[in-house]
Design a protein around this motif. Sequence first.
Motif, mmCIF file in Angstrom:
data_model
loop_
_atom_site.group_PDB
_atom_site.id
_atom_site.type_symbol
_atom_site.label_atom_id
_atom_site.label_comp_id
_atom_site.label_asym_id
_atom_site.label_seq_id
_atom_site.Cartn_x
_atom_site.Cartn_y
_atom_site.Cartn_z
ATOM 1 N N LEU D 26 -30.080 60.046 8.495
ATOM 2 C CA LEU D 26 -28.781 60.887 8.663
ATOM 3 C C LEU D 26 -28.881 62.421 8.467
ATOM 4 O O LEU D 26 -28.247 62.914 8.897
ATOM 5 C CB LEU D 26 -27.702 60.483 7.571
ATOM 6 C CG LEU D 26 -26.900 59.605 8.086
ATOM 7 C CD1 LEU D 26 -25.596 60.204 8.591
ATOM 8 C CD2 LEU D 26 -27.127 57.969 8.726
ATOM 9 N N GLY D 30 -27.666 61.290 16.051
ATOM 10 C CA GLY D 30 -28.412 59.848 16.539
ATOM 11 C C GLY D 30 -27.396 58.991 16.933
ATOM 12 O O GLY D 30 -26.278 59.290 16.998
ATOM 13 N N GLY D 31 -27.675 57.724 17.344
ATOM 14 C CA GLY D 31 -26.970 56.676 17.744
ATOM 15 C C GLY D 31 -26.315 57.059 18.982
ATOM 16 O O GLY D 31 -26.751 57.299 20.196
ATOM 17 N N THR D 33 -23.919 58.555 22.164
ATOM 18 C CA THR D 33 -23.492 60.017 22.380
ATOM 19 C C THR D 33 -22.582 59.954 23.581
ATOM 20 O O THR D 33 -22.718 59.120 24.505
ATOM 21 C CB THR D 33 -24.954 60.583 22.997
ATOM 22 O OG1 THR D 33 -25.831 61.129 22.106
ATOM 23 C CG2 THR D 33 -24.305 62.156 23.567
ATOM 24 N N THR D 40 -21.859 63.210 19.347
ATOM 25 C CA THR D 40 -22.825 62.068 18.905
ATOM 26 C C THR D 40 -22.464 61.463 17.592
ATOM 27 O O THR D 40 -21.984 62.179 16.604
ATOM 28 C CB THR D 40 -24.159 62.597 18.914
ATOM 29 O OG1 THR D 40 -24.554 63.126 20.249
ATOM 30 C CG2 THR D 40 -25.252 61.563 18.473
ATOM 31 N N ASN D 42 -23.628 58.932 14.667
ATOM 32 C CA ASN D 42 -24.754 58.046 13.898
ATOM 33 C C ASN D 42 -24.345 57.210 12.682
ATOM 34 O O ASN D 42 -24.154 57.773 11.788
ATOM 35 C CB ASN D 42 -25.777 59.049 13.304
ATOM 36 C CG ASN D 42 -27.086 58.553 13.068
ATOM 37 O OD1 ASN D 42 -27.236 57.399 13.116
ATOM 38 N ND2 ASN D 42 -27.969 59.487 12.605
ATOM 39 N N GLN D 43 -24.097 55.981 13.232
ATOM 40 C CA GLN D 43 -23.211 54.984 12.230
ATOM 41 C C GLN D 43 -24.076 54.483 11.108
ATOM 42 O O GLN D 43 -25.396 53.940 11.523
ATOM 43 C CB GLN D 43 -22.651 53.729 13.127
ATOM 44 C CG GLN D 43 -22.024 52.759 12.191
ATOM 45 C CD GLN D 43 -20.665 53.084 11.752
ATOM 46 O OE1 GLN D 43 -19.917 54.091 12.509
ATOM 47 N NE2 GLN D 43 -20.175 52.835 10.677
ATOM 48 N N ARG D 58 -22.443 59.972 10.641
ATOM 49 C CA ARG D 58 -22.608 60.906 10.765
ATOM 50 C C ARG D 58 -21.890 61.597 12.133
ATOM 51 O O ARG D 58 -22.259 60.854 13.255
ATOM 52 C CB ARG D 58 -24.000 61.529 10.696
ATOM 53 C CG ARG D 58 -24.244 63.015 11.240
ATOM 54 C CD ARG D 58 -25.819 63.447 11.175
ATOM 55 N NE ARG D 58 -25.893 64.282 11.868
ATOM 56 C CZ ARG D 58 -26.939 65.284 11.589
ATOM 57 N NH1 ARG D 58 -27.623 65.178 10.544
ATOM 58 N NH2 ARG D 58 -27.134 66.442 12.169
#
Lengths: 179, 179, 179, 179, 179, 179
Positions: D26, D30-31, D33, D40, D42-43, D58
């Motif tokens: 985190l 990431g994740g 986009t 973006t 980030n789960q 995030r």
Amino acid sequence: SKVHENGLACKDPAAVVAEDFHFGGLDKPGGTTSKRFGFTANQVQIPGLNTLGESHVRLDVAPGGVFPVHYHPRAAETALVLEGSVYFGFVSSYPDNKLYAKVLRKGDVFAVPQGLVHFLHNNGTTPATLYASLSSQNPGLVLLGNSLFAGALPDDLVAKTLLTDQHTVQTIKANFRRS
Amino acid sequence: SKVHENGLACKDPAAVVAEDFHFGGLDKPGGTTSKRFGFTANQVQIPGLNTLGESHVRLDVAPGGVFPVHYHPRAAETALVLEGSVYFGFVSSYPDNKLYAKVLRKGDVFAVPQGLVHFLHNNGTTPATLYASLSSQNPGLVLLGNSLFAGALPDDLVAKTLLTDQHTVQTIKANFRRS
Amino acid sequence: SKVHENGLACKDPAAVVAEDFHFGGLDKPGGTTSKRFGFTANQVQIPGLNTLGESHVRLDVAPGGVFPVHYHPRAAETALVLEGSVYFGFVSSYPDNKLYAKVLRKGDVFAVPQGLVHFLHNNGTTPATLYASLSSQNPGLVLLGNSLFAGALPDDLVAKTLLTDQHTVQTIKANFRRS
Amino acid sequence: SKVHENGLACKDPAAVVAEDFHFGGLDKPGGTTSKRFGFTANQVQIPGLNTLGESHVRLDVAPGGVFPVHYHPRAAETALVLEGSVYFGFVSSYPDNKLYAKVLRKGDVFAVPQGLVHFLHNNGTTPATLYASLSSQNPGLVLLGNSLFAGALPDDLVAKTLLTDQHTVQTIKANFRRS
Amino acid sequence: SKVHENGLACKDPAAVVAEDFHFGGLDKPGGTTSKRFGFTANQVQIPGLNTLGESHVRLDVAPGGVFPVHYHPRAAETALVLEGSVYFGFVSSYPDNKLYAKVLRKGDVFAVPQGLVHFLHNNGTTPATLYASLSSQNPGLVLLGNSLFAGALPDDLVAKTLLTDQHTVQTIKANFRRS
Amino acid sequence: SKVHENGLACKDPAAVVAEDFHFGGLDKPGGTTSKRFGFTANQVQIPGLNTLGESHVRLDVAPGGVFPVHYHPRAAETALVLEGSVYFGFVSSYPDNKLYAKVLRKGDVFAVPQGLVHFLHNNGTTPATLYASLSSQNPGLVLLGNSLFAGALPDDLVAKTLLTDQHTVQTIKANFRRS
């Protein structure tokens, strides 16, 4: 309090003492006596149980006495036999109306799912004592007989509900009016 | 079952019988005995209580014995003294750590809010028996001593938590390793 | 308010403003400092979170510091490491007392089930910062050490709970009395 | 699993390990986009959060980017700004449609009641990063624009909902069809 | 009352009468009329439903009228068509935005899961009447169009949410300002 | 499914279609007919309502017919009169057994708190039609008469519950055995 909410208000936390979590005298019968049905109910009164999802009662039932067919709208129940013996059970919902019952003796525990009709009958020769735990601080109580015959339900409605005639209904109602 | 859910699976309703709501033998001590702490726990096992939000246990505590300081992560508790006398109570949460406790005798009932640390100590000379009701079918149990000393928590962490030194921690851990 | 309910009263909806949903300053340490344990806790205070089932806190832990072994009676927790590194984990309930723990670094997230004992220990050489989310607006906090030694629990009860002697208990209690 | 229930099945408790409560990375975007909206996501993916009533993500939003107007059908949300600055807020329900919003900077936290429409807009010149906590392990997500224009809602219905003409609806729909 | 809680206060139980559980006039349109959308909403107002988890409304929709795309933050809904015919349905959450819809006629019932976007459109030539039941006494209502265009959301944010330009947003906003 | 849980299993989400949220034919009587009581019940069957906390039924009651005195263990109820007129109401719990009732006509709505005993009686000369909404997808139904007389409750227990004699009980039981 002048403000009504769903359930009871709480005590000021700063004023809470150990005694607010205590109730005594469950080793003896007490509280409300029903001569009609042959039981005495000693309701545990603990302010600190408010919001905790539990309540408790001691029941003493004379030989031949019953805690008549009833239910709790907002709780499941588990009963422990402390003394004597009772026929105890519940009835499943419509259309099965299936009976789940058993003669319980000292040390037996029996559970009743939330909202189902149940009862106990002391068909022995000695007094019986039980300690019942309910899964709500506000379980409610509906006695099927009193609901049908002790309130203001019209005779014709009760007669049709019970597949009987109004004369029979009036006769039973008269019994509920006698102390 | 190979499928895991939060809580236990249910029995096939068509196969349910009265015995699924019954448990016997609470008139005598039984179940698990802890010589270390001086208690015996007889856990009520009723499959029909699954999803009903209740569970129950009989506790027998020898003179000098304790049910050590503990809590239930998912339940409130109400205990009834059936025989003897115990010092019983709970501790409020941080930062007050206030003690709400009382010597309970036969017929006394005491309630503990959900998740708070509580205990019982038989500091009398006769055995004590209690019947405890918890507000969940899956209350959980955490013994503070065992959690700190019987698992794999590092010595330095426990020492810092207890404001003591690692040697003291290791000495107590050794006591927990002895049967 | 003079009326106490389970939880806090709400603000008059007509008077609610955006600021009632805001809290600032989480980019810096703040709030309560515990020299004893080596942490600073900056509790997010947002009136609008009342009834929403969440609360949040920033924790800063000095090298060698701990947030000592504790639990939240009414919440699960998920912690995100913002800076530094900590040993973080929880202990399962009795009788397993199994440790689920890991050294977490910046960007790591770790979850703790409701009511279970957990901790964090900064055994690195730089300060660590975490942001913890709890699943209740009123999670409660119980520090195991303070619960056992900083309140009024009797020495003999604590000694029996920890399988130790009263002298050890008194020594640790004295440490908790020192500021 | 072949058995579907409301929510996910649990892992076999005997096979659970510390890693089932951990998620890393985190500290970096990431994740998924979305070029279209400029964010973006980030789960946080932690199997152990199942049934615990929390989830986390995030979000990184480029200058000029938005997390477009949306809501979570089954959760409240609290967002912490980790870097940068965003215009963040929510809209109350009909008929008020009142805006509760604020420019948030690093260290600001803002809460959104369950199910209400909210958004964030990075109208600064540097990237912004947030960490959002939701009060359900299965919060759901509805983007108002996508719900109206990216699915199969008939043009005439959308036009009437927005007090506009079908040509405008078709033009916007075409934009949603472009990657 | 001067005390605000989550939900409405209760009436003094001693003062409750049968009329507190009754509402009349649902056989005719009534209540609030929206010329803009072509519907009339007759909201059932029963004080006794407080805390009971239900609310109800009669909707009359003129030919060509809509109850525009909307959702209820705190309730599922089930609608029964009493007269006429409507195109009725809901959209699943992101990223699927899948349409579950159907032309309903007199006697048809359709259910909408909690918090999902739904609508009805009378694309017939006769008035339509529905009776909708919601699973909360305080379901809330968010109209997607009004949320986006009738409140104070900034034009640039709405434009980015809808993948359109600010001029289009301003044009639609102007329509919402006209009575 | 071979796995039993509390409530029904869900359908595979990937296979769900609009028809899973639809039920038709409520504009006509249908379903189960009770000649004994004079009603027909058309139960809304919508798989998609599973877990949504609602269920619905159309009731048609002939002149002189009743939906006999009953309750729902797990739901509140709100009934709308679509045609005709009925005497409708509920009884509060013990010891008040207070009647809250009213003659309802077309367009009237009446609410019943969870678990309380209620009824309807068509004492007019034309058929009556109602649409009832219950606050659970699994409300349960207990008919007081059937529970007392159509199952296997012992005669002596029922007699004591109703303050009558066993002969009366046996006579009524015989009526329940006749189709």
